[in-house]
Design a protein around this motif. Structure first.
Motif, PDB file in Angstrom:
ATOM      1  N   UNK A   1      -1.803  22.700  23.345  1.00 37.44           N
ATOM      2  CA  UNK A   1      -1.301  23.805  22.528  1.00 37.44           C
ATOM      3  C   UNK A   1      -1.443  23.495  21.040  1.00 37.44           C
ATOM      4  N   UNK A   2      -1.075  22.294  20.628  1.00 37.57           N
ATOM      5  CA  UNK A   2      -1.184  21.901  19.224  1.00 37.57           C
ATOM      6  C   UNK A   2      -2.648  21.780  18.798  1.00 37.57           C
ATOM      7  N   UNK A   3      -3.506  21.314  19.696  1.00 38.28           N
ATOM      8  CA  UNK A   3      -4.940  21.229  19.434  1.00 38.28           C
ATOM      9  C   UNK A   3      -5.491  22.625  19.134  1.00 38.28           C
ATOM     10  N   UNK A   4      -5.127  23.576  19.982  1.00 42.44           N
ATOM     11  CA  UNK A   4      -5.591  24.952  19.822  1.00 42.44           C
ATOM     12  C   UNK A   4      -5.031  25.578  18.550  1.00 42.44           C
ATOM     13  N   UNK A   5      -3.773  25.329  18.247  1.00 44.39           N
ATOM     14  CA  UNK A   5      -3.175  25.868  17.019  1.00 44.39           C
ATOM     15  C   UNK A   5      -3.901  25.345  15.789  1.00 44.39           C
ATOM     16  N   UNK A   6      -4.254  24.067  15.793  1.00 46.20           N
ATOM     17  CA  UNK A   6      -4.967  23.482  14.660  1.00 46.20           C
ATOM     18  C   UNK A   6      -6.346  24.132  14.511  1.00 46.20           C
ATOM     19  N   UNK A   7      -7.024  24.346  15.631  1.00 49.44           N
ATOM     20  CA  UNK A   7      -8.343  24.994  15.602  1.00 49.44           C
ATOM     21  C   UNK A   7      -8.230  26.414  15.045  1.00 49.44           C
ATOM     22  N   UNK A   8      -7.217  27.153  15.475  1.00 46.50           N
ATOM     23  CA  UNK A   8      -7.018  28.516  14.986  1.00 46.50           C
ATOM     24  C   UNK A   8      -6.708  28.533  13.496  1.00 46.50           C
ATOM     25  N   UNK A   9      -5.946  27.568  13.049  1.00 43.55           N
ATOM     26  CA  UNK A   9      -5.620  27.481  11.625  1.00 43.55           C
ATOM     27  C   UNK A   9      -6.875  27.215  10.796  1.00 43.55           C
ATOM     28  N   UNK A  10      -7.759  26.357  11.312  1.00 49.94           N
ATOM     29  CA  UNK A  10      -9.024  26.110  10.629  1.00 49.94           C
ATOM     30  C   UNK A  10      -9.866  27.382  10.565  1.00 49.94           C
ATOM     31  N   UNK A  11      -9.877  28.127  11.663  1.00 46.56           N
ATOM     32  CA  UNK A  11     -10.627  29.385  11.699  1.00 46.56           C
ATOM     33  C   UNK A  11     -10.102  30.395  10.696  1.00 46.56           C
ATOM     34  N   UNK A  12      -8.785  30.467  10.556  1.00 52.51           N
ATOM     35  CA  UNK A  12      -8.176  31.385   9.594  1.00 52.51           C
ATOM     36  C   UNK A  12      -8.505  31.000   8.154  1.00 52.51           C
ATOM     37  N   UNK A  13      -8.730  29.709   7.924  1.00 56.40           N
ATOM     38  CA  UNK A  13      -9.083  29.235   6.585  1.00 56.40           C
ATOM     39  C   UNK A  13     -10.572  29.385   6.298  1.00 56.40           C
ATOM     40  N   UNK A  14     -11.346  29.819   7.300  1.00 55.37           N
ATOM     41  CA  UNK A  14     -12.768  30.026   7.110  1.00 55.37           C
ATOM     42  C   UNK A  14     -13.654  28.911   7.640  1.00 55.37           C
ATOM     43  N   UNK A  15     -13.072  27.899   8.265  1.00 55.09           N
ATOM     44  CA  UNK A  15     -13.842  26.794   8.830  1.00 55.09           C
ATOM     45  C   UNK A  15     -14.207  27.115  10.275  1.00 55.09           C
TER      46      UNK A  15
ATOM     47  N   UNK B   1      -9.259  13.155  10.767  1.00 54.91           N
ATOM     48  CA  UNK B   1      -8.045  12.643  10.115  1.00 54.91           C
ATOM     49  C   UNK B   1      -6.990  13.740  10.007  1.00 54.91           C
ATOM     50  N   UNK B   2      -7.421  14.935   9.615  1.00 54.86           N
ATOM     51  CA  UNK B   2      -6.487  16.055   9.534  1.00 54.86           C
ATOM     52  C   UNK B   2      -5.929  16.440  10.892  1.00 54.86           C
ATOM     53  N   UNK B   3      -6.807  16.419  11.896  1.00 52.51           N
ATOM     54  CA  UNK B   3      -6.376  16.743  13.261  1.00 52.51           C
ATOM     55  C   UNK B   3      -5.380  15.711  13.773  1.00 52.51           C
ATOM     56  N   UNK B   4      -5.669  14.432  13.546  1.00 52.01           N
ATOM     57  CA  UNK B   4      -4.750  13.381  13.979  1.00 52.01           C
ATOM     58  C   UNK B   4      -3.390  13.517  13.296  1.00 52.01           C
ATOM     59  N   UNK B   5      -3.396  13.815  12.001  1.00 53.58           N
ATOM     60  CA  UNK B   5      -2.131  14.007  11.291  1.00 53.58           C
ATOM     61  C   UNK B   5      -1.330  15.151  11.871  1.00 53.58           C
ATOM     62  N   UNK B   6      -2.009  16.249  12.170  1.00 55.34           N
ATOM     63  CA  UNK B   6      -1.343  17.418  12.759  1.00 55.34           C
ATOM     64  C   UNK B   6      -0.749  17.076  14.128  1.00 55.34           C
ATOM     65  N   UNK B   7      -1.567  16.450  14.971  1.00 59.56           N
ATOM     66  CA  UNK B   7      -1.100  16.117  16.328  1.00 59.56           C
ATOM     67  C   UNK B   7       0.034  15.103  16.304  1.00 59.56           C
ATOM     68  N   UNK B   8      -0.112  14.066  15.494  1.00 53.55           N
ATOM     69  CA  UNK B   8       0.926  13.030  15.431  1.00 53.55           C
ATOM     70  C   UNK B   8       2.244  13.602  14.922  1.00 53.55           C
ATOM     71  N   UNK B   9       2.176  14.470  13.929  1.00 56.26           N
ATOM     72  CA  UNK B   9       3.393  15.058  13.379  1.00 56.26           C
ATOM     73  C   UNK B   9       4.067  16.020  14.336  1.00 56.26           C
TER      74      UNK B   9
END
Length: 114
Positions: free
Chosen positions: A3-17, A54-62
């Motif tokens: 779930x957190x993996x998918x949320x991070x991916x969606x957030x990147x998509x919303x930012x244009x990545x 690195x950003x993904x790891x920070x998101x998941x760890x937090x």
């Protein structure tokens, strides 16, 4: 974790990545203890992924409250692209897809050499 993996991916998509979003969603990550195994189709994708890891790891760890999480990236290049270069190769491929092509060729007297 997924779930957190998918949320991070969606957030990147919303930012244009969009490329990074599609890389994260290309396969499902597999959790083995505190190691996340992730498979990508080629080395170029792996390099792009590692730039964002690195950003993904920070998101998941937090969000998962586990600072022992690591990500292992594997490249699976077993997918072979078959390219047809000659007219005969293309015809053979079309014939595999639709055997009625031979009937069409013979009915109209078509020649592959032309």
């Amino acid at each position: 974790m997924f779930l957190q993996w998918t949320k991070y991916a969606q957030r990147l998509g919303e930012k244009g990545y969009k490329i990074m979003e599609s890389l994260l969603l290309i396969n499902d990550p597999v959790l083995n203890g505190t190691t996340i195994s992730f498979e990508l189709p080629n080395e170029g994708s792996k390099l792009d992924f590692e730039s964002e890891m690195i950003g993904l790891l920070g998101h998941l760890r937090g969000h998962l409250h586990n600072h022992d999480i690591t990500i292992e990236v594997n490249v699976n290049e077993t997918i072979e692209l078959k390219r047809n270069f000659t007219d005969q190769d293309r015809y053979n491929r079309l014939l595999q897809l639709n055997p009625n092509i031979e009937l069409l060729r013979s009915t109209f007297g078509l020649d592959l050499d032309a």
